[in-house]
Design a protein around this motif. Structure first.
Motif, PDB file in Angstrom:
ATOM      1  N   ARG A 113      32.620 -24.587  15.631  1.00  0.00           N
ATOM      2  CA  ARG A 113      31.254 -24.222  15.995  1.00  0.00           C
ATOM      3  C   ARG A 113      30.553 -25.333  16.765  1.00  0.00           C
ATOM      4  NH1 ARG A 113      26.685 -25.568  13.419  1.00  0.00           N
ATOM      5  NH2 ARG A 113      27.894 -26.367  11.648  1.00  0.00           N
ATOM      6  N   GLN A 115      31.856 -27.370  18.830  1.00  0.00           N
ATOM      7  CA  GLN A 115      32.471 -27.550  20.149  1.00  0.00           C
ATOM      8  C   GLN A 115      32.771 -29.022  20.460  1.00  0.00           C
ATOM      9  OE1 GLN A 115      33.491 -24.904  22.358  1.00  0.00           O
ATOM     10  NE2 GLN A 115      33.192 -23.948  20.361  1.00  0.00           N
ATOM     11  N   HIS A 153      34.580 -17.548  20.046  1.00  0.00           N
ATOM     12  CA  HIS A 153      33.835 -18.599  20.741  1.00  0.00           C
ATOM     13  C   HIS A 153      33.932 -18.459  22.264  1.00  0.00           C
ATOM     14  CE1 HIS A 153      32.532 -21.132  17.408  1.00  0.00           C
ATOM     15  NE2 HIS A 153      33.708 -20.956  16.836  1.00  0.00           N
ATOM     16  N   ASP A 236      25.118 -19.359  17.178  1.00  0.00           N
ATOM     17  CA  ASP A 236      26.035 -20.460  16.880  1.00  0.00           C
ATOM     18  C   ASP A 236      26.854 -20.199  15.628  1.00  0.00           C
ATOM     19  OD1 ASP A 236      25.113 -21.757  19.081  1.00  0.00           O
ATOM     20  OD2 ASP A 236      23.828 -23.162  18.013  1.00  0.00           O
TER      21      ASP A 236
END
Length: 313
Positions: A113, A115, A153, A236
């Motif tokens: 999450r 990144q 994602h 997110d």
């Protein structure tokens, strides 16, 4: 009253869960295991119990870190109660260890999450899943969870889609090397030719029928509300909630495919199911219904143990 105790994370909650887990562990090996060697192989069983309780701690960490619940402790209580409902899940050492490594992998998958350090996290997750497959082959199906996370994602980086294969290949090479050294054979240590069984006669007992019905019925009911609430989450966090749902589906598939229906195969389902049911519990507004819902989840496992005790006396 029950809901208020676990509505927030407190040290006392971990103590309660530890006691339930420890009691279940002894009950499982003393009442269900044939020729249990708790007194003679205490070192072995110490590590099995350590892996069992550590799995609960990892579950609590990944839930709080990724805000999968509202800072409650319901998920660890539910996990411990699931163990009590099906104590056989603690009898298979290999599955206990495999489940622990899968939770470590899930922790890395959910952390995508942020990144940050994506490649490292993908490699770690694949590595842990591959390690888990050495203990219990069908846990390799959780490799699909990595690709599901990448899809959620919207990751289009081809290199990152290849990384999990590299992680699995690394463990495969290590496994082959170990097999050659120890067994003088290429694949004995890997067990890459697993069997599949669709025979469910083992579950045809009162304890299994009630325990499995509890898990499946409460799980399906909560999943309906869980899916609905995903839309209301921040963008997110949506992928993390979807990953948990996919993890539950993979765990259910493993239960179906498992070559030996001994109860341990349900263990992979406990963590995602605990998160899903916790989310439903936190949406219930009527206090009496919440108490009743959680009360049933507590009463049934204790009731099953009492029935088993009375049946054997």
């Amino acid at each position: 009253m029950i809901t208020s105790i676990f509505s927030k994370s407190k040290p006392i909650n971990f103590l309660v869960v530890f006691i339930i887990t420890l009691a279940t562990f002894f009950i499982a090996h003393l009442k269900y295991a044939e020729g249990s060697g708790l007194s003679t192989h205490y070192v072995r069983y110490f590590f099995v119990f350590l892996a069992s309780f550590s799995s609960i701690l990892v579950l609590d960490f990944l839930v709080s870190k990724n805000k999968l619940t509202q800072k409650s402790s319901y998920e660890i209580l539910l996990y411990a109660l699931f163990l009590m409902a099906l104590p056989q899940t603690m009898l298979n050492d290999n599955i206990v260890y495999a489940n622990f490594f899968i939770l470590l992998a899930l922790r890395r998958i959910l952390s995508l999450r942020s990144q940050l350090h994506v490649k490292k996290k993908l490699l770690d997750a694949a590595f842990w899943i591959a390690i888990a497959s050495l203990f219990y082959f069908w846990s390799i199906l959780f490799i699909c969870l990595i690709y599901a996370a990448l899809f959620f994602h919207s990751n289009n980086n081809l290199k990152e889609w290849i990384i999990p294969i590299v992680g699995v290949a690394a463990v495969f090479i290590l496994g082959v090397s170990y097999s050659i050294i120890v067994y003088n054979d290429f694949f004995t240590a890997l067990n890459i030719f697993p069997s599949v069984s669709l025979e469910f006669d083992t579950y045809n007992t009162l304890q299994y029928i009630i325990g499995v019905t509890l898990l499946i019925s409460f799980g399906i009911w909560s999943s309906v509300f869980y899916i609905r609430t995903i839309k209301s989450k921040k963008n997110d966090f949506k992928p993390a909630y979807k990953v948990v749902l996919v993890a539950a589906l993979i765990a259910f598939s493993i239960m179906i495919l498992s070559p030996k229906k001994e109860g341990g195969e349900f263990l992979f389902l406990f963590a995602p199911l605990a998160v899903i049911i916790t989310n439903y519990l936190e949406t219930i507004q009527d206090k009496w219904f919440k108490e009743l819902f959680l009360g049933l989840l507590i009463f049934v496992p204790f009731g099953l143990l009492l029935l088993e005790f009375l049946a054997k006396t």
